[in-house]
Design a protein around this motif. Structure first.
Motif, short mmCIF file in Angstrom:
data_model
loop_
_atom_site.label_atom_id
_atom_site.label_comp_id
_atom_site.label_asym_id
_atom_site.label_seq_id
_atom_site.Cartn_x
_atom_site.Cartn_y
_atom_site.Cartn_z
N LYS A 5 -8.72 -37.08 54.38
CA LYS A 5 -9.06 -38.69 54.00
C LYS A 5 -8.40 -38.45 52.13
O LYS A 5 -7.13 -38.85 51.98
N ILE A 9 -4.37 -39.47 50.70
CA ILE A 9 -4.17 -40.29 49.21
C ILE A 9 -3.60 -39.77 48.73
O ILE A 9 -2.87 -40.76 48.31
N VAL A 10 -3.84 -38.50 48.09
CA VAL A 10 -3.16 -38.13 47.52
C VAL A 10 -1.51 -37.67 48.13
O VAL A 10 -0.77 -38.14 46.62
N LYS A 12 0.18 -40.13 49.66
CA LYS A 12 0.83 -41.25 49.77
C LYS A 12 0.93 -41.22 48.22
O LYS A 12 2.03 -41.67 47.66
N ARG A 13 0.52 -41.73 46.87
CA ARG A 13 0.79 -41.20 46.24
C ARG A 13 1.98 -40.90 45.52
O ARG A 13 3.08 -41.13 45.26
N ALA A 17 5.22 -41.25 44.42
CA ALA A 17 6.08 -41.23 42.83
C ALA A 17 8.03 -40.41 43.44
O ALA A 17 8.03 -40.72 42.69
#
Lengths: 249, 322
Positions: A5, A9-10, A12-13, A17
């Motif tokens: 998870k 999350i990292v 996707k960010r 970017a």
């Protein structure tokens, strides 16, 4: 599960970017344009006696050289920018481990490279229309490209953790990738075998990327080739974590 | 809630934090004071788990930050010194990222936006924000998961006076049910928002107590400040000197008809103010001001930290002469 998870999350960010900054689009367009133009303009793709429907000697000659620049350009900001702006302090005080951040960022940058590589699909459609290509070789070529890109990106990742300057990272990572490619080109290996001894040539051949890439693009996806890239990626990402941790120690 | 035991940090040969120990309980707001380079940020970074300590322990609600960093970090909200942010994101996407990583929902993001007054800029890209908004965005990410522990490194730096007041009030309000550490250079903030303060200098804790206790350490604390008219200043001065328990009088201003000064007494009680009052009554003087000084935090700060600076300068000068 938490690790997956956090990594996602990292990831996707970081992917957002890459595309928000427009750099990803620029890299993809440059890669596709250059690989196509090099194939059609410099190679004997249209020569009357050309028999390279599997693209091994035309299209797949170029990605290695292009990715040598592209992978460091995509990955140079991964950690250098975090350190320059201080956001690394924010990221590493969130409830995730350094590894989650490293893997998430690496996969996001690898996705950009993979998208760039896959965007060259029209060339495959072209040869499929014009001739009767060996699909295994084409798949091998694409897998070789992705593995090579991942290896170069892992090197960039480790260099990026060392510096706050993206440009310095780009130059250093590019030099390392170029050096790693050069040590295994046939003239160097021949020179090593003639002047030193066969063992040196073997070591250079197995450490350099040239031979692994050329074998894979022929469709030889051997365990040795895959293990080479995976261990190189693993080692470089491990080095990244060591650098990030030791910088704070 | 926060327990720091003999925490030290060296960067190469330089000892940045030297055996610092303190505790912060729920409902306490601890002000972290000290000159630049004293070791405040380094200590806070160790408490948040960003920097590993060279030696010593940090426990967050009984969980070791070194041994169980992820569990400990879940309980902490942290605002780093320069409020770093991902400038390629919008305010709300950045806060959603922070919320997601902490397992929180979009409603938490909305309430953090509301608490930090970010509504007008929530869809704006972070790189177009003013310093005040950037700071508040970073503050919002530190509070959106309603942490039990808040570590704020100079939370009011770069804010205008109104924003500073808002942030101080916010800290005070949140301090009622959280354990908060915040560092600052502004001493009035400590008096306004802290229940306790620590002064740290050259890596060590040099003072620890409530703002009142710290002020009490000031040289001026307990002195009687007087302003009297109706007689020549020199006359008033000698009259005050003649009172019992008076050990010294500092003359601040003196004219033909007035005197203003500070009175030292051997006893720190109210009897001296009674004596001064009676003196004025007996001699028919007009007492314009009579106040027992509480002491000033900036005096204490300067007394403790300037002394070190002087020693540093002297040592440096000595070395240069050699």
């Amino acid at each position: 599960m938490n690790a997956l998870k956090n990594i996602s999350i990292v990831f996707k960010r970081e992917l957002k970017a890459q595309f928000n900054s427009m750099l990803a689009y620029v890299f993809i367009v440059i890669f596709v344009l250059l690989s196509m133009s090099l194939t059609f303009l410099l190679d004997d793709f249209f020569a009357p006696n050309a028999q390279d429907a599997s693209l091994e000697f035309s299209f797949f000659r170029w990605p290695m050289w292009l990715l040598m620049f592209l992978a460091p350009a995509v990955g140079m900001r991964l950690w250098a920018e975090e350190q320059r702006t201080g956001t690394i302090e924010l990221l590493l005080t969130m409830p995730i481990s350094v590894w989650h951040a490293i893997v998430g960022k690496f996969l996001a940058a690898l996705s950009v490279i993979t998208i760039a590589i896959l965007c060259t699909f029209p060339v495959v459609l072209t040869v499929a229309y014009l001739g009767d290509p060996d699909n295994g070789t084409i798949w091998g070529g694409y897998i070789a490209c992705i593995f090579y890109g991942a290896g170069a990106l892992a090197i960039t990742c480790a260099v990026s953790a060392l510096t706050r300057s993206s440009v310095a990272c780009l130059i250093i990572a590019l030099s390392i990738c170029f050096g790693q490619l050069l040590i295994a080109i046939p003239p160097v290996l021949e020179y090593a075998a003639d002047n030193w001894n066969g063992a040196v040539a073997d070591v250079l051949g197995s450490l350099g990327t040239w031979s692994h890439y050329t074998e894979m693009k022929r469709g030889v996806i051997s365990l040795a080739n895959v293990a080479f890239y995976l261990s190189m990626i693993g080692f470089c990402l491990f080095l990244t974590s060591v650098v990030i941790k030791s910088k704070r120690a | 809630m926060i327990s720091v035991k003999t925490l030290s940090k060296s960067f190469g040969p330089k000892l940045a934090v030297d055996s610092v120990s303190f505790e912060v309980k729920k409902g306490e707001v601890l002000g972290f004071l000290g000159p630049n380079g004293a070791g405040k940020s380094t200590t806070m970074r160790m408490v948040t788990g960003y920097l590993p300590p060279t030696s010593g322990e940090v426990e967050i609600d009984g969980i070791s930050v070194v041994e169980n960093p992820i569990q400990a970090k879940q309980k902490i909200g942290y605002l780093p010194e320069s409020a770093p942010l991902y400038s390629d994101m919008t305010v709300s996407s950045f806060l959603s990222f922070a919320a997601e990583i902490r397992g929180k929902k979009s409603t938490d993001v909305e309430s953090a936006i509301e608490t930090c007054f970010l509504e007008p800029v929530k869809n704006q890209s972070i790189d177009t924000l003013s310093k005040g908004y950037r700071h508040r965005t970073c503050l919002a990410q530190s509070i959106l998961h309603d942490p039990e522990i808040l570590i704020l490194d100079e939370p009011t730096d770069g804010l205008d006076p109104n924003q500073k007041q808002e942030v101080r009030n916010l800290i005070k309000r949140m301090g009622e049910d959280k354990a908060i550490i915040f560092s600052t250079h502004i001493l009035e903030e400590v008096e306004a928002a802290c229940t306790r303060a620590i002064i740290i200098d050259q890596g060590s804790v040099v003072a620890d107590g409530t703002p009142e206790q710290l002020k009490g350490k000031s040289k001026a604390a307990g002195l009687l400040s007087v302003s009297i008219t109706g007689m020549a200043g020199s006359g008033i001065l000698s009259e005050i000197r003649s009172l019992r328990d008076v050990t010294d009088v500092i003359e601040l201003s003196s004219t033909d008809s007035s005197f203003k000064g500070m009175v030292h007494s051997s006893k720190k009680n109210n009897s001296l103010s009674e004596d001064v009052f009676n003196l004025c009554k007996d001699k028919g003087l007009l007492l314009q001001e009579l106040k027992i000084e509480e002491g000033r935090l900036d005096d204490v700060f300067r007394e403790i930290t300037v002394a070190d600076t002087k020693i540093d300068k002297e040592t440096k000068a000595g070395k240069e002469e050699e």
